[in-house]
Write a protein that holds these residues in place. Structure first.
Motif, mmCIF file in Angstrom:
data_model
loop_
_atom_site.group_PDB
_atom_site.id
_atom_site.type_symbol
_atom_site.label_atom_id
_atom_site.label_comp_id
_atom_site.label_asym_id
_atom_site.label_seq_id
_atom_site.Cartn_x
_atom_site.Cartn_y
_atom_site.Cartn_z
ATOM 1 N N UNK A 39 0.845 -1.188 0.000
ATOM 2 C CA UNK A 39 0.000 0.000 0.000
ATOM 3 C C UNK A 39 0.885 1.244 0.000
ATOM 4 N N UNK A 40 0.514 2.234 -0.783
ATOM 5 C CA UNK A 40 1.235 3.508 -0.819
ATOM 6 C C UNK A 40 0.286 4.612 -0.358
ATOM 7 N N UNK A 41 0.703 5.366 0.655
ATOM 8 C CA UNK A 41 -0.103 6.442 1.236
ATOM 9 C C UNK A 41 0.686 7.741 1.125
ATOM 10 N N UNK A 42 0.052 8.799 0.689
ATOM 11 C CA UNK A 42 0.728 10.096 0.585
ATOM 12 C C UNK A 42 0.551 10.868 1.891
ATOM 13 N N UNK A 43 1.671 11.324 2.466
ATOM 14 C CA UNK A 43 1.578 12.093 3.710
ATOM 15 C C UNK A 43 1.267 13.560 3.412
ATOM 16 N N UNK A 44 1.172 14.374 4.446
ATOM 17 C CA UNK A 44 0.780 15.778 4.280
ATOM 18 C C UNK A 44 1.825 16.601 3.537
ATOM 19 N N UNK A 45 3.033 16.050 3.386
ATOM 20 C CA UNK A 45 4.104 16.746 2.678
ATOM 21 C C UNK A 45 4.222 16.279 1.227
ATOM 22 N N UNK A 46 3.290 15.436 0.798
ATOM 23 C CA UNK A 46 3.309 14.953 -0.574
ATOM 24 C C UNK A 46 4.256 13.795 -0.810
ATOM 25 N N UNK A 47 4.802 13.213 0.256
ATOM 26 C CA UNK A 47 5.728 12.086 0.131
ATOM 27 C C UNK A 47 4.961 10.769 0.216
ATOM 28 N N UNK A 48 5.421 9.795 -0.549
ATOM 29 C CA UNK A 48 4.761 8.496 -0.600
ATOM 30 C C UNK A 48 5.313 7.582 0.486
#
Length: 205
Positions: free
Chosen positions: A19-28
């Motif tokens: 699973x890939x989730x994007x954090x609040x800084x736009x990082x995967x």
């Protein structure tokens, strides 16, 4: 999506999904979802210079899934497969990463039974709980209590005083080359000042 049940024929079937989730800084952020028949799930957080594939994290995932509990383990930003720059401190950002994970799992209709952190991850989950009230059970496994201890052993005697005075520290490797860790050390000071205060609040009277 891989389907496994380990070597135990009595263990419930477990599907594994990257699973890939994007954090609040736009990082995967890259994680692995171990899905059992239950929507109850435990989130596992690794420690310093570790990843979601750390042996202790893998052992916990196996033990929980054998009990029929789903598990999500992931790499904090700057670690393992996840995007971002590795930093020495960075506790607040890792707590933000965890929040992105929690939001994602809630959107997928999982019931988060607990978040579990080991070592540095243990400090991160406590920091997370001080900011968010969306997880009922927080487990700290061997998180460091006094974050000031051990720093100088890693980056040199007198380093904390220099960071506090000048705001940064250039770290050289054995060849005398600059290690490029100035940004890491700024993160150390930033995180230490906040997390130590937090622990002081929780210290028994």
């Amino acid at each position: 999506m891989a389907q496994t049940n380990g070597n135990d024929p009595f263990s419930p079937p477990v599907s594994q999904e990257r699973v890939v989730i994007t954090n609040k800084h736009g990082e995967r952020l890259v994680g692995l979802l171990h899905h059992t028949a239950s929507n109850k799930i435990v989130v596992l957080c690794h420690g310093f210079i570790a990843t979601k594939n750390d042996s202790l994290i893998l052992d916990l995932a196996e033990a929980l899934t054998k009990e029929g509990i789903s598990v999500f383990r992931f790499d904090f930003s700057g670690n393992g497969e996840s995007e971002g720059q590795f930093e020495y401190g960075n506790y607040r950002k890792e707590a933000d990463d965890l929040h992105s994970v929690v939001l994602y799992l809630c959107q997928k209709s999982y019931d988060i039974a607990a978040v579990v952190g080991h070592s540095k991850g243990g400090d991160v989950v406590i920091l997370y709980a001080s900011v968010h009230d969306d997880v009922g059970t927080i487990v700290n496994l061997s998180g460091r209590f006094d974050l000031r201890k051990g720093i100088e052993e890693r980056i040199g005697e007198g380093s904390i005083d220099k960071i506090n005075k000048e705001g940064y520290l250039d770290v050289k490797d054995k060849s005398g080359m600059n290690g490029g860790l100035g940004s890491y050390c700024c993160a150390i000071t930033y995180s230490l000042s906040f997390v130590c205060v937090f622990f002081t609040v929780l210290e028994p009277m």
